[in-house]
Design an enzyme around this catalytic site. Structure first.
Site, PDB file in Angstrom:
ATOM      1  CG  ASP A   1      -1.912   1.008   1.387  1.00 14.87           C
ATOM      2  OD1 ASP A   1      -2.738   1.384   0.544  1.00 14.87           O
ATOM      3  OD2 ASP A   1      -1.640   2.212   2.320  1.00 14.87           O
TER       4      ASP A   1
ATOM      5  CD  GLU B   1      -2.226   2.298  -3.443  1.00 16.60           C
ATOM      6  OE1 GLU B   1      -3.375   2.630  -3.617  1.00 16.60           O
ATOM      7  OE2 GLU B   1      -1.932   2.336  -2.098  1.00 16.60           O
TER       8      GLU B   1
END
Length: 717
Positions: A357, A393
């Site tokens: 993330d 990401e």
């Protein structure tokens, strides 16, 4: 509590010096070694808890290389524990030590107990955040504790399926939301690791044909105080507190530490079904929030050591994540925490990879995102982590944080440009087909220059964050009122189209169009080179009722509704996944060259056709009004060999996409490209299967509006 069958925490335990390594709590059969890193602590208390919550404190007398440690005899598996760390409380200097706060061991392998909202969670008085005064109230009754774990799980030779990247089809899924409403999962197992491993859910994954589940965060997390005040909870889980512990609330086991065994059993069951397990991990920030957030672990152990502080005002945090703080992976001990956690989940929990993330936040050296940062260096040389699937990401919320295409080899990336381009095309935006062609063929403009392959691109149209597929064609405006933020949260520019009516409708024409648009988006995704990622429930027609930021909705808004399954859509997606997995030409491991294939009379491995049957010209590529394109993939031109070094050949396909609102007459090319065509998929039809007859000759044919065709090329012997 009987510890290892002998004595309770408050008895005269034998406390020996122990060892500074490994960090965490490790049982040796007779006692447990506790080790905690804190560079600035003046003293550390190990706190052991009886089942009734009675606390017994033991001052750690040994400190080696900034690690406080002791071996406590008679303490074994199941023991709850925490720490109190003594030192200066001077937020203006970055110091936030406060022994009134019970702290979770960052290396705890299991967590027991809930976080409950209470003023004692905060290191400062709640009405005097910047007073520089430490709050003296004891937080222990309101915070979770670590659990000593020993789990000799019977893996029985388990190994991951080892799915090659080019064969991978990812299914992004939430452990709880997947089965909370599933009628064929036993009620006691719904919403748990065991529920995800149930025969009913695994059967769905197998019938769908996905190869890899990407689990939303399962590291132990807690809810933010601002959500608890509104009576909500953090559902997605991007608020990590424990990087080694499976989230306790996802376990059906009632025993402390039982979540470890249950998680392993889930992985083993999925592996036995040929399905990989990838974890969405949040190493960029923690659950402690900003300067006004709670003191739960890192902040009280060594605030200056774990976090990036504002150089001008160390009482504040540098926030590249939008969540209040940023872990400082420039520091060796923080980087070690990250790597120890990753290795633990691979070696002990048998997971097959990670999706990072806000990965750009991990790559920042000083301010800029640095491709040569220590984060990359350590991962690339690690003999364990470098060999599993690594997905970034590739952005954060800081300046210069959008880094799609800029991560180094070994990494794949969530391709945000793919999502944006495909949504633009099917929502009717006049963006032409130039960018679409790149996205359909693996995004060579992003990933080719540094030697990466098409599978560096993880293609997606929807994800957990945003509208699900059904809502993408039903709503143009978010409806996030249930989140309690007056609809201010969530993305306002979604690159979508509601097909002419906002929200649900009984108009059959609108309903049919919306169904076709969903099929168009999904067929584009599954026919593109790269790695497709499906969002759980999109194949079933799941809706969030217009909420595009359901991070705090642990209810029917977020859960998969198994009572309202769109059977035709499920059949459509399963059909496309099966075609993809059986067709090497649709999942190539090398970028297309556009070169002529010897011996074919002039065909190319990749060719682009305009509606008139001619190949696209330079003017066509820059025509923003062009909404129809033909993509020819020649299976005789695949540029890789199988495991025995033999050339790979496949059937050839012609894909037509018409995103326009009107039908278009297109010319199906004849020799040498083809002697005829067989319809394989047409998004005109609910299951994608066209009616008979399905074979057509080269020549003119009407391509309906807003339709995708997949045609198999036929050649005479």
């Amino acid at each position: 509590m009987q510890l290892n069958g002998r004595r309770a925490a408050g008895d005269d335990l034998e406390v020996w010096p122990g060892s500074p390594a490994p960090l965490g709590a490790h049982w040796d059969g007779n006692g447990t070694n506790f080790a905690l890193w804190s560079a600035g602590a003046q003293a550390v208390d190990l706190c052991l808890f009886d089942p009734d919550g009675t606390e017994h404190r033991h001052r750690l007398q040994e400190s080696t290389h900034q690690v406080w440690h002791a071996r406590v005899g008679g303490v074994g598996p199941g023991q709850r524990y925490g720490y109190r760390v003594h030192g200066g409380y001077d937020p203006g200097s970055g110091l936030r030590y406060n022994p009134a706060k019970l702290l979770l061991d960052p290396y705890a392998q299991a967590v027991d107990g809930e976080l409950t909202l209470h003023p004692s969670l905060f290191g400062h008085p709640v009405d005097a955040v910047d007073s520089g005064v430490a709050d003296p109230s004891d937080s222990a009754p309101h915070v979770p504790r670590g659990v000593v774990v020993h789990d000799p799980f019977p893996w029985d030779g388990d190994r991951g399926p080892g799915i090659p990247w080019s064969d991978t089809v990812i299914y992004e899924v939430h452990v709880r939301g997947a089965t909370m409403s599933h009628p064929d999962v036993p009620p006691a197992l719904r919403g748990t690791y065991a529920g995800l491993a149930s025969p009913a859910f695994i059967a769905h994954l197998k019938s769908l044909g996905v190869t890899t589940v990407e689990l939303l965060p399962v590291h132990h997390f807690v809810s933010e105080p601002h959500l608890l005040r509104r009576g909500l909870t953090n559902y997605w889980g991007y608020n990590t507190l424990g990087y080694f512990a499976p989230h306790a609330a996802y376990s059906s086991s009632g025993s402390a530490g039982g979540q470890v065994t249950e998680f392993k059993a889930m992985v083993k069951a999925l592996h036995a079904a040929g399905i990989e397990v990838v974890l969405d991990v949040v190493y960029n920030h923690t659950a402690e929030g900003d300067h006004a957030g709670p003191t739960l672990s890192f902040k009280g152990i060594d605030n200056r050591g774990y976090y990036r502080l504002d150089g001008a005002n160390p009482a504040r945090y540098t926030d590249y994540t939008g969540c209040g703080n940023t872990l400082d992976v420039r520091r060796p001990q923080v980087l070690a925490l990250l790597m120890d956690s990753l290795r633990y989940w691979v070696t002990e929990m048998h997971v097959d990879g990670f999706r990072f993330d806000l990965a750009a936040a991990l790559a920042r050296s000083m301010h800029d995102v640095d491709r040569l940062s220590a984060f990359f260096d350590v991962i690339h040389q690690d003999p364990v982590v470098s060999r599993v699937k690594l997905i970034a990401e590739p952005w954060d919320v800081g300046e210069g944080g959008y880094q799609v295409g800029n991560f180094p080899p070994l990494w794949t990336e969530w391709n945000g440009l793919y999502r944006d381009t495909v949504r633009d095309v099917w929502s009717g935006a006049h963006v032409g087909v130039r960018d679409l062609a790149y996205r359909l063929t693996g995004s060579s403009d992003l990933y080719r220059s540094d030697g990466r392959r098409p599978f560096a691109s993880v293609n997606f149209v929807t994800a957990h964050d945003g509208f699900p597929m059904r809502d993408l064609v039903t709503y143009e405006h978010k409806r996030n009122e249930a989140n309690g933020e007056d609809n201010r949260d969530g993305e306002s520019h979604n690159r979508n189209w509601n097909c002419g009516v906002e929200g649900p409708t009984d108009d059959p024409a609108i309903t049919e169009l919306r169904g076709r648009q969903v099929r168009n988006l999904l067929s584009t995704l599954l026919l593109s080179t790269g790695v497709p990622m499906l969002t759980a429930g999109d194949e079933l027609g799941r809706t969030q009722q217009g909420n595009n930021n359901a991070y705090c909705q642990d209810n029917e808004i977020s859960w998969i509704d198994w009572s309202g399954v769109d059977a035709d859509l499920l059949a459509f997606v399963s059909r496309l996944v099966a075609i993809r997995r059986s067709s090497p030409v649709l999942r190539q491991v090398a970028f297309f060259e556009g070169h002529e294939i010897p011996g074919t009379g002039g065909t190319r491995d990749l060719a682009w056709f305009a509606p008139d049957g001619g190949q696209l010209t330079t003017a066509d590529w820059f025509d923003t009004g062009l909404q129809t394109i033909g993509m020819y993939l020649d299976g005789r031109g695949i540029r890789h060999r199988d495991e025995r070094g033999r050339p790979v050949h496949d059937e050839s396909y012609l894909v037509w996409l018409n995103a326009g609102s009107d039908p278009v007459q297109v010319q199906l090319p004849g020799a040498p490209w083809s002697d005829g065509y067989e319809f394989v998929v047409s998004t005109e039809y609910p299951t994608g299967e066209p009616p008979q007859p399905t074979v057509v000759a080269p020549g003119p044919i009407e391509l309906p509006s807003r339709t995708v065709w997949l045609l198999r090329v036929l050649r005479r012997p």
